[in-house]
Design a protein around this motif. Structure first.
Motif, short mmCIF file in Angstrom:
data_model
loop_
_atom_site.label_atom_id
_atom_site.label_comp_id
_atom_site.label_asym_id
_atom_site.label_seq_id
_atom_site.Cartn_x
_atom_site.Cartn_y
_atom_site.Cartn_z
N PRO A 28 3.45 -7.87 7.71
CA PRO A 28 2.56 -7.52 6.69
C PRO A 28 2.38 -6.21 6.03
CG PRO A 28 1.59 -7.08 9.07
CD PRO A 28 3.49 -7.45 9.21
N ARG A 29 2.24 -6.54 4.95
CA ARG A 29 2.35 -5.14 3.99
C ARG A 29 0.72 -4.58 4.31
NH1 ARG A 29 2.98 -5.98 -1.38
NH2 ARG A 29 1.79 -3.93 -1.94
N ALA A 30 0.74 -2.90 4.54
CA ALA A 30 -0.10 -1.50 4.84
C ALA A 30 -0.78 -1.62 3.14
CB ALA A 30 0.81 -0.68 4.55
N PRO A 31 -1.97 -1.67 3.64
CA PRO A 31 -3.10 -1.36 2.45
C PRO A 31 -2.29 -0.51 1.29
CG PRO A 31 -3.70 -1.10 4.45
CD PRO A 31 -3.26 -1.34 4.46
N ARG A 32 -2.46 -0.19 0.17
CA ARG A 32 -2.11 0.64 -0.79
C ARG A 32 -2.76 1.63 -0.27
NH1 ARG A 32 -1.10 -1.87 -6.32
NH2 ARG A 32 0.78 -3.26 -6.01
N ARG A 33 -3.80 1.95 -0.28
CA ARG A 33 -5.08 2.82 0.33
C ARG A 33 -4.37 3.78 1.07
NH1 ARG A 33 -11.02 0.37 -0.03
NH2 ARG A 33 -10.77 0.20 -2.18
N VAL A 34 -3.81 2.98 2.19
CA VAL A 34 -3.48 4.26 2.91
C VAL A 34 -2.67 4.31 2.44
CG1 VAL A 34 -1.96 3.86 5.82
CG2 VAL A 34 -4.50 2.52 5.31
N VAL A 35 -1.47 4.05 2.52
CA VAL A 35 0.18 4.41 1.29
C VAL A 35 0.12 5.86 0.52
CG1 VAL A 35 2.57 3.52 0.34
CG2 VAL A 35 1.40 2.37 1.55
N LEU A 36 -0.77 5.72 -0.45
CA LEU A 36 -1.63 6.60 -1.30
C LEU A 36 -2.19 7.90 -0.05
CD1 LEU A 36 -3.01 4.85 -4.38
CD2 LEU A 36 -1.17 6.08 -3.82
#
Length: 182
Positions: A28-36
């Motif tokens: 599952p892909r991590a949400p973009r907000r968490v990555v940022l």
């Protein structure tokens, strides 16, 4: 041996292969907000580490406390110079303290017309202090402090000398330590 076999379900191979069988499922892909958020945090931490490393390596920050080189103290010898006018201010609420300090200066060698006792607007000045306006006057200020039996000496532009360079003036503010001492 027969060259033809009966058809079964494995003979129908689609043009685009959709996987069938045991294989790994997609992560599952991590949400973009968490990555940022993680990227911003890493950027801030690396920037702070870089700045600290620069300051330590350029010797602007000392990471080991207590190894600072001592500041050299100026060793100025007191000078007795009765050509200076001495303004003595009473920084206490008691009457006559400025006159007592002026009498000590006269006894040390200053003439009566060179010592000017006066009242100050402050009535709670803690310690008797001799103020001088320029670094060249420090030795004279130390001499005055010695003549009145010890006082603090401080460089201050609050008590400037008169505009005429021939008139030299130093200010003494008598503090509460003079009242309790005498």
């Amino acid at each position: 041996m027969p060259t033809t076999y009966p058809r079964d379900r494995f003979d129908d191979v689609p043009r685009q292969s959709a996987r069938v069988g045991a294989h790994r499922a997609e992560q599952p892909r991590a949400p973009r907000r968490v990555v940022l958020l993680w990227a911003a945090l890493a950027t801030v931490l690396l920037t702070i580490a870089g700045i600290l490393a620069f300051l330590v390596l350029s010797q602007r920050v000392d990471i080991v406390p207590g190894q600072q080189s001592p500041v050299p103290q100026s060793t100025v010898s007191p000078i007795f110079d009765p050509t200076y006018t001495v303004l003595v201010l009473n920084g206490t609420g008691s009457q006559g303290v400025a006159e007592e300090v002026a009498a000590e200066l006269v006894a040390a060698g200053w003439s009566d017309d060179m010592v000017l006792p006066s009242e100050s607007s402050a009535t709670d000045f803690p310690a008797t202090t001799v103020y001088y306006a320029s670094p060249e006057e420090e030795a004279v200020a130390l001499g005055i402090a010695q003549a009145i039996g010890g006082a603090r000496v401080a460089l201050s532009d609050q008590y400037q000398s008169p505009p005429d360079p021939a008139l030299k003036e130093i200010t003494v503010v008598a503090g509460l330590d003079r009242v309790s001492a005498g």
